[in-house]
Design a protein around this motif. Structure first.
Motif, PDB file in Angstrom:
ATOM      1  N   SER A  83       0.830  -1.194   0.000  1.00 54.44           N
ATOM      2  CA  SER A  83       0.000   0.000   0.000  1.00 54.44           C
ATOM      3  C   SER A  83       0.871   1.253   0.000  1.00 54.44           C
ATOM      4  O   SER A  83       1.802   1.382   0.793  1.00 54.44           O
ATOM      5  CB  SER A  83      -0.915   0.014   1.232  1.00 54.44           C
ATOM      6  N   PHE A  84       0.543   2.185  -0.895  1.00 50.20           N
ATOM      7  CA  PHE A  84       1.254   3.449  -0.934  1.00 50.20           C
ATOM      8  C   PHE A  84       1.036   4.220   0.365  1.00 50.20           C
ATOM      9  O   PHE A  84       1.961   4.842   0.895  1.00 50.20           O
ATOM     10  CB  PHE A  84       0.752   4.287  -2.114  1.00 50.20           C
ATOM     11  N   TRP A  85      -0.161   4.167   0.895  1.00 51.70           N
ATOM     12  CA  TRP A  85      -0.477   4.934   2.098  1.00 51.70           C
ATOM     13  C   TRP A  85       0.220   4.350   3.322  1.00 51.70           C
ATOM     14  O   TRP A  85       0.602   5.084   4.237  1.00 51.70           O
ATOM     15  CB  TRP A  85      -1.988   4.994   2.298  1.00 51.70           C
ATOM     16  N   ARG A  86       0.406   3.049   3.329  1.00 50.84           N
ATOM     17  CA  ARG A  86       1.187   2.452   4.411  1.00 50.84           C
ATOM     18  C   ARG A  86       2.633   2.919   4.333  1.00 50.84           C
ATOM     19  O   ARG A  86       3.260   3.258   5.339  1.00 50.84           O
ATOM     20  CB  ARG A  86       1.122   0.917   4.321  1.00 50.84           C
ATOM     21  N   ALA A  87       3.188   2.952   3.109  1.00 48.65           N
ATOM     22  CA  ALA A  87       4.557   3.422   2.921  1.00 48.65           C
ATOM     23  C   ALA A  87       4.680   4.881   3.346  1.00 48.65           C
ATOM     24  O   ALA A  87       5.677   5.289   3.949  1.00 48.65           O
ATOM     25  CB  ALA A  87       4.973   3.257   1.457  1.00 48.65           C
ATOM     26  N   LEU A  88       3.649   5.682   3.052  1.00 48.38           N
ATOM     27  CA  LEU A  88       3.664   7.090   3.430  1.00 48.38           C
ATOM     28  C   LEU A  88       3.673   7.255   4.942  1.00 48.38           C
ATOM     29  O   LEU A  88       4.429   8.067   5.488  1.00 48.38           O
ATOM     30  CB  LEU A  88       2.443   7.799   2.833  1.00 48.38           C
ATOM     31  N   SER A  89       2.846   6.472   5.636  1.00 45.44           N
ATOM     32  CA  SER A  89       2.775   6.590   7.098  1.00 45.44           C
ATOM     33  C   SER A  89       4.066   6.110   7.757  1.00 45.44           C
ATOM     34  O   SER A  89       4.460   6.618   8.812  1.00 45.44           O
ATOM     35  CB  SER A  89       1.583   5.784   7.632  1.00 45.44           C
ATOM     36  N   GLU A  90       4.744   5.140   7.138  1.00 41.60           N
ATOM     37  CA  GLU A  90       6.013   4.660   7.698  1.00 41.60           C
ATOM     38  C   GLU A  90       7.129   5.682   7.492  1.00 41.60           C
ATOM     39  O   GLU A  90       8.003   5.846   8.343  1.00 41.60           O
ATOM     40  CB  GLU A  90       6.394   3.327   7.055  1.00 41.60           C
ATOM     41  N   LEU A 141       9.145   4.564   0.143  1.00 37.17           N
ATOM     42  CA  LEU A 141       7.972   5.329  -0.271  1.00 37.17           C
ATOM     43  C   LEU A 141       8.158   5.907  -1.666  1.00 37.17           C
ATOM     44  O   LEU A 141       7.259   5.808  -2.516  1.00 37.17           O
ATOM     45  CB  LEU A 141       7.717   6.469   0.730  1.00 37.17           C
ATOM     46  N   LEU A 142       9.322   6.512  -1.925  1.00 32.79           N
ATOM     47  CA  LEU A 142       9.566   7.133  -3.221  1.00 32.79           C
ATOM     48  C   LEU A 142       9.572   6.099  -4.346  1.00 32.79           C
ATOM     49  O   LEU A 142       9.009   6.332  -5.420  1.00 32.79           O
ATOM     50  CB  LEU A 142      10.888   7.893  -3.194  1.00 32.79           C
ATOM     51  N   VAL A 143      10.202   4.962  -4.111  1.00 37.18           N
ATOM     52  CA  VAL A 143      10.241   3.918  -5.137  1.00 37.18           C
ATOM     53  C   VAL A 143       8.844   3.341  -5.359  1.00 37.18           C
ATOM     54  O   VAL A 143       8.446   3.045  -6.495  1.00 37.18           O
ATOM     55  CB  VAL A 143      11.248   2.813  -4.759  1.00 37.18           C
ATOM     56  N   LYS A 144       8.070   3.182  -4.279  1.00 38.09           N
ATOM     57  CA  LYS A 144       6.697   2.715  -4.412  1.00 38.09           C
ATOM     58  C   LYS A 144       5.871   3.700  -5.237  1.00 38.09           C
ATOM     59  O   LYS A 144       5.105   3.300  -6.128  1.00 38.09           O
ATOM     60  CB  LYS A 144       6.078   2.543  -3.023  1.00 38.09           C
TER      61      LYS A 144
END
Length: 260
Positions: A83-90, A141-144
């Motif tokens: 999930s992009f949003w999971r990556a963002l929150s991490e 996050l950026l790569v995702k």
């Protein structure tokens, strides 16, 4: 007894046929893999998140062929996120909409690129340590985002401290690179080598992010007519011979070369 022997032989024949077919399949897969270009692997990585394909993509990329392995460390995230949003929150655990809108932007001109469908994300380690591109959560996050086709432009200016002309002038720090050794002089100290590899790695990450973003937009574009192009702007110093007087450049053995 004869019936059992015949049945056993038939099983052996079937097993041999299966192994032969499995062997042919593996050879075919290996041949297909060998025929793939670095771009093919990167497209597969953007589509499926296959880490092996991603690794083959950057390992075979011609623009990384001479870059030291140490400078490419961690360029491929060690794990995928669903999930992009999971990556963002991490990457930004304390970030919410109010805090994001309150973030200062040092480069106001970049905000002209921002619209309802486009958000300018400005990362500067001088503003916050969480903006470090060597931070695994942020880089993941950026790569995702790139793989998902969310990035429309990559603009950056990696530090010039190891390519600066000041290193070639009296009174400045000693040179860290040369035209013959653009990725670091052979007699660098451990600390100097780490600094040079770190700076080279930041250039490499920009290039990889742009390539992954282009592959992501190719895979995830809504129609064949939609452009998969990703804008790219990389700020870096010109070759030192363009700054120094010809006589000094000649004495120093400098000539025109791009440190990229």
């Amino acid at each position: 007894m004869i019936s059992k022997l015949e049945e056993h032989k038939l099983q052996q024949v079937d097993e041999l046929r299966k192994r032969t077919q499995d062997g042919k399949d593996r050879i075919r897969e290996a041949r297909i893999a060998l025929d793939k270009t670095w771009w093919d692997h990167l497209v597969e990585y953007a589509r499926d998140g296959n880490l092996t394909a991603g690794g083959n993509g950057y390992a075979q990329a011609p623009f990384f062929s001479e870059v030291p392995e140490q400078a490419l460390r961690g360029i491929l995230p060690s794990e995928d996120v669903d999930s992009f949003w999971r990556a963002l929150s991490e990457a930004f655990p304390n970030l919410n909409r109010r805090r994001r809108k309150a973030q200062p932007h040092n480069h106001k001109e970049l905000l002209k690129l921002q619209s309802d469908g486009t958000v300018v994300v400005e990362l500067d380690i001088a503003r916050s340590s969480v903006h470090n591109l060597y931070s695994e959560p942020l880089w993941r996050l950026l790569v995702k985002a790139a793989r998902d086709g969310r990035i429309a432009a990559v603009i950056g200016g990696p530090p010039c401290r190891t390519t600066s002309v000041l290193r070639h002038k009296p009174g400045g720090p000693r040179p860290a690179r040369s035209p013959a050794e653009p990725y670091g002089l052979s007699d660098l100290s451990a600390a100097e080598r780490e600094l040079v590899d770190n700076d080279t790695g930041l250039f490499a990450r920009m290039l990889f992010l742009h390539a992954a973003a282009t592959a992501g937009r190719r895979v995830h574009r809504q129609s064949a007519e939609q452009s998969s192009q990703v804008a790219f702007l990389l700020e870096q110093p010109q070759p030192v011979d363009r700054y120094l007087p010809p006589a000094y450049a000649s004495e120093a053995g400098l000539f025109e070369v791009d440190f990229d």
